[in-house]
Design an enzyme around this catalytic site. Structure first.
Site, mmCIF file in Angstrom:
data_model
loop_
_atom_site.group_PDB
_atom_site.id
_atom_site.type_symbol
_atom_site.label_atom_id
_atom_site.label_comp_id
_atom_site.label_asym_id
_atom_site.label_seq_id
_atom_site.Cartn_x
_atom_site.Cartn_y
_atom_site.Cartn_z
ATOM 1 N N HIS A 174 -3.483 -20.844 21.138
ATOM 2 C CA HIS A 174 -2.271 -21.671 21.190
ATOM 3 C C HIS A 174 -2.841 -23.007 20.934
ATOM 4 O O HIS A 174 -3.207 -23.838 21.538
ATOM 5 C CB HIS A 174 -1.724 -21.636 22.487
ATOM 6 C CG HIS A 174 -1.097 -20.559 23.109
ATOM 7 N ND1 HIS A 174 -1.709 -19.524 23.561
ATOM 8 C CD2 HIS A 174 0.405 -20.383 22.987
ATOM 9 C CE1 HIS A 174 -0.716 -18.762 23.812
ATOM 10 N NE2 HIS A 174 0.425 -18.964 23.852
ATOM 11 N N GLU A 221 -7.330 1.323 16.838
ATOM 12 C CA GLU A 221 -6.594 2.531 16.760
ATOM 13 C C GLU A 221 -5.978 2.674 15.353
ATOM 14 O O GLU A 221 -5.732 4.016 14.939
ATOM 15 C CB GLU A 221 -5.337 2.276 17.590
ATOM 16 C CG GLU A 221 -4.091 3.471 17.632
ATOM 17 C CD GLU A 221 -4.623 4.485 18.557
ATOM 18 O OE1 GLU A 221 -3.846 5.691 17.823
ATOM 19 O OE2 GLU A 221 -5.430 4.557 19.271
ATOM 20 N N GLU A 224 -5.489 -15.716 23.801
ATOM 21 C CA GLU A 224 -6.569 -16.311 24.292
ATOM 22 C C GLU A 224 -6.478 -16.236 25.984
ATOM 23 O O GLU A 224 -7.254 -16.800 26.731
ATOM 24 C CB GLU A 224 -7.099 -17.846 23.846
ATOM 25 C CG GLU A 224 -6.297 -18.711 24.485
ATOM 26 C CD GLU A 224 -4.854 -19.242 23.872
ATOM 27 O OE1 GLU A 224 -4.438 -18.232 23.701
ATOM 28 O OE2 GLU A 224 -4.628 -20.517 23.592
ATOM 29 N N ARG A 250 12.837 -17.589 16.400
ATOM 30 C CA ARG A 250 11.755 -17.143 15.487
ATOM 31 C C ARG A 250 12.238 -16.049 14.454
ATOM 32 O O ARG A 250 11.726 -15.941 13.414
ATOM 33 C CB ARG A 250 10.835 -16.480 16.302
ATOM 34 C CG ARG A 250 9.976 -17.405 17.045
ATOM 35 C CD ARG A 250 8.713 -16.952 17.854
ATOM 36 N NE ARG A 250 8.122 -18.136 18.033
ATOM 37 C CZ ARG A 250 7.985 -18.837 19.185
ATOM 38 N NH1 ARG A 250 8.803 -18.642 20.067
ATOM 39 N NH2 ARG A 250 7.029 -19.807 19.605
#
EC number: 2.3.1.265
Length: 316
Positions: A137, A240, A211, A175
């Site tokens: 961030h 994966e 984080e 967003r």
């Protein structure tokens, strides 16, 4: 997750629904007010607010977090850094409120000149296995996302559910208006990990804030010399699917922005804990270079949690 709001604690009492509604209204009012006022007026108002909150030492948890970054006792964190950190945090929100109405094409052209390491992203997509951009961030990650949409199309991220639902939906709408595909962390039609793997196998980009995960699902890492927990999602996705795991960092440069994409981490071992530690090491280097732009006002380290909370983590 909803960037900048993870860790928001609302009162657990009969008035909590009223408090949550008021929080939603406050964000709605902020969006409208910031868009309506001239940029210089908004900037002055936010900077004045930052200086006010920095008085008398500023937020205690922010000071504790910056002390780890600097390697000093909390009392030794310089007051100018505290003020600069709060100004940076305020700038993030100021830009969030204004970003939907800004000229995205013009901004993207401006950012083309300052983003470093794009060859790493280009190489990942050329390999056809997708890319996982993992960020702390710091700076304005939404601005970076806007640039990514303009240059590479829609990418996929995950949002933590907030309360009330109207506030959560407000941030989802925001967003999505920028071109992001946002998956709910919980309550979706399919598990987000399954959808993210599918996107990567289609050679798409996934972006994750990475984080902080002080839950039982996080893996313990060393961060600035102290133990904390970070999410395993970025490493698990890379293992994966074979997608490149690219540490990415955002910061502010004067009134402009700085963005850097770093070389892909080696994920061939399949050791999720070791890969996450390597990611933590990269984050630490970048945060140390731009401490004022790391927007972490919640507890980041296990030592800052209550004993009961630490006991819960140990009982996994």
């Amino acid at each position: 997750m909803i960037a900048g709001l993870k860790g928001l604690k609302l009162p657990k009492d009969p008035r909590s629904s009223v408090t949550r509604t008021a929080t939603d209204w406050a964000y709605a009012a902020g969006w409208m007010a910031v868009r309506a006022l001239p940029e210089f007026a908004v900037r002055n108002a936010f900077d004045t607010g930052a200086r006010y909150f920095a008085r008398h030492g500023g937020p205690e948890q922010l000071r504790k977090n910056l002390a780890r970054v600097l390697g000093v006792p909390p009392a030794a964190v310089p007051d100018p850094l505290m003020c600069a950190s709060l100004e940076s945090y305020g700038r993030y929100w100021r830009e969030v409120f204004r970003l939907p109405t800004m000229n995205h094409r013009k901004l993207a052209r401006q950012l083309d000149r300052v983003i470093g390491g794009l060859d790493h992203l280009d190489a990942a997509l050329a390999a056809g296995l997708g890319a996982v951009l993992a960020l702390p961030h710091s700076g304005n990650w939404d601005m970076a996302g806007m640039w990514l949409v303009q240059r590479h199309g829609t990418f996929t991220t995950v949002a933590e559910r907030l309360k009330p639902e109207s506030l959560y939906q407000r941030f989802i709408d925001y967003r999505e208006s920028l071109g992001f595909e946002v998956l709910p962390l919980s309550g979706g039609e399919r598990p987000p990990f399954e959808v993210l793997c599918e996107r990567l196998r289609n050679n798409r980009v996934v972006c994750l804030m990475a984080e902080r995960d002080l839950t039982r699902t996080g893996v313990e890492v060393d961060f600035f010399g102290e133990p904390t927990r970070m999410p395993v999602g970025p490493a698990k996705l890379a293992v994966e699917t074979g997608a490149a795991l690219l540490p990415t960092h955002c910061w502010f440069e004067g009134r402009g922005w700085g963005f850097q994409v770093y070389p892909a981490l080696d994920c061939t071992s399949g050791d999720v804990a070791a890969i996450t530690q390597a990611l933590a090491d990269r984050f630490a280097q970048n945060i140390a270079a731009h401490p004022a732009d790391w927007h972490m006002l919640q507890p980041q380290w296990l030592a800052d949690l209550s004993e009961s909370r630490r006991a819960q983590l140990r009982s996994r």
